[in-house]
Design an enzyme around this catalytic site. Structure first.
Site, mmCIF file in Angstrom:
data_model
loop_
_atom_site.group_PDB
_atom_site.id
_atom_site.type_symbol
_atom_site.label_atom_id
_atom_site.label_comp_id
_atom_site.label_asym_id
_atom_site.label_seq_id
_atom_site.Cartn_x
_atom_site.Cartn_y
_atom_site.Cartn_z
ATOM 1 N N LYS A 121 83.061 50.063 38.839
ATOM 2 C CA LYS A 121 83.763 49.345 37.763
ATOM 3 C C LYS A 121 84.306 48.041 38.315
ATOM 4 C CE LYS A 121 88.022 50.511 36.136
ATOM 5 N NZ LYS A 121 88.720 49.228 36.385
ATOM 6 N N GLU A 173 91.930 47.970 28.250
ATOM 7 C CA GLU A 173 93.300 48.299 28.645
ATOM 8 C C GLU A 173 94.312 47.495 27.828
ATOM 9 O OE1 GLU A 173 93.989 48.393 32.866
ATOM 10 O OE2 GLU A 173 96.139 48.731 32.611
HETATM 11 O O1 KIV Z 1 92.586 51.622 38.725
HETATM 12 C C1 KIV Z 1 92.919 52.121 37.630
HETATM 13 O O2 KIV Z 1 93.709 53.080 37.564
HETATM 14 C C2 KIV Z 1 92.350 51.560 36.411
HETATM 15 C C3 KIV Z 1 92.780 52.192 35.117
HETATM 16 C C4 KIV Z 1 93.969 51.487 34.611
HETATM 17 C C5 KIV Z 1 91.691 52.230 34.136
HETATM 18 O O3 KIV Z 1 91.586 50.652 36.465
#
Ligand code: KIV
Length: 276
Positions: A113, A180
């Site tokens: 991600k 988010e």
């Molecule tokens: O690193 C994380 O916890 C995130 C969440 C807020 C989705 O990216």
């Protein structure tokens, strides 16, 4: 043995209106608990920095940190999709993005991600060219908007750029987008316009799935964000257990008779003879 969640599963779930569940996870035992609960996506987020490593913000998290925690989580994941975050600065160019994603995959991640819209399109194409699935992240993006927890997309221009960014990420080939802190109506509209699923955090009920930060959900953090929900109070349980241990040791109540090993009388006598 349950069914394995693979990248394609997420899109199928969206089309079957089956909400996707995703939780952050930073260690092996938590991965086992999440697997047992049937979590679809187990996510090694860069929130490991604040929640586990005691860092001040996400920008301090390194690739080394992410690899270490991804390996630990990998050992506990069997059916869920294991997603890992690319930390701040690790996807500045298409080549570094691809190389660092490959390192996360070698550590056990099945997808990576990253945060951002247009500015990360090249990075995304570099990663996808290696055959690695990518999840996008729009709205509040902690790596670059550190400190503020404000809603993103509550102004028309912002909402418009959020929609454009989401469509651009989808065209670039991401398998899902984390939204988010986006107002519910905007997150719902974006979700409806996309073929790929959205996974919301603080973005209301219109997303195709929900993600939470596990220490928030478990009640390990003092501060609870408005959008988050505490499903447990581990902070109280842990504090009580540690305090009771200290009290019992200091009060000579632990260890007790049940917590010791014994030696047979003749062996003890032999030993006493040996030492005179
Ligand atoms: O690193 C994380 O916890 C995130 C969440 C807020 C989705 O990216």
């Amino acid at each position: 043995m349950g069914t394995r969640v693979v990248p394609e599963t997420l899109k199928e779930m969206k089309h079957q209106s089956d909400p996707i569940t995703m939780l952050t996870c930073y260690d092996f035992p938590t991965a086992l608990f999440q697997e047992a609960a049937g979590v679809d996506v187990i996510f090694v987020g860069d929130s490991v920095g604040i929640n586990i490593l005691g860092y001040q913000g996400p920008q301090q998290v390194t690739m080394h940190d992410m690899l270490h925690h991804t390996r630990a989580v990998r050992r506990g994941v069997s059916n869920a999709l294991l997603l890992s975050d690319l930390p701040y600065g690790s996807y500045a160019t298409s080549d570094t993005a691809a190389a660092n994603s490959q390192c996360l995959v070698d550590a056990g991640a099945e997808a990576v991600k990253l945060e951002g819209g247009d500015r990360v399109l090249e990075a995304i194409s570099g990663i996808i060219s290696k055959g690695i699935p990518v999840v996008g992240h729009l709205g509040h993006t902690p790596q670059t908007r550190e400190g503020t927890r404000r809603v993103y997309g509550d102004r028309a221009e912002e909402a418009n750029s959020l929609l454009d960014g989401s469509l651009a990420l989808e065209r670039a080939g991401v398998i899902a987008i984390v939204l988010e802190c986006v107002p519910e109506r905007i997150a719902r509209l974006v979700s409806e316009r996309l073929e790929i699923p959205t996974i919301g955090i603080g973005s209301g009920r219109g997303c195709d799935g929900q993600v939470l930060v596990s220490p928030d959900l478990l009640g390990l953090n003092d501060f609870v964000f408005r959008y988050s929900k505490r499903y447990g109070d581990l902070s109280a349980t842990i504090t009580q257990a540690f305090s009771q241990f200290v009290e019992e040791v200091k009060g000579h109540r632990y260890p007790g008779k049940d917590h010791r090993y014994l030696i047979k009388a003749d062996e003890l006598r032999k030993f006493e003879d040996l030492i005179g």
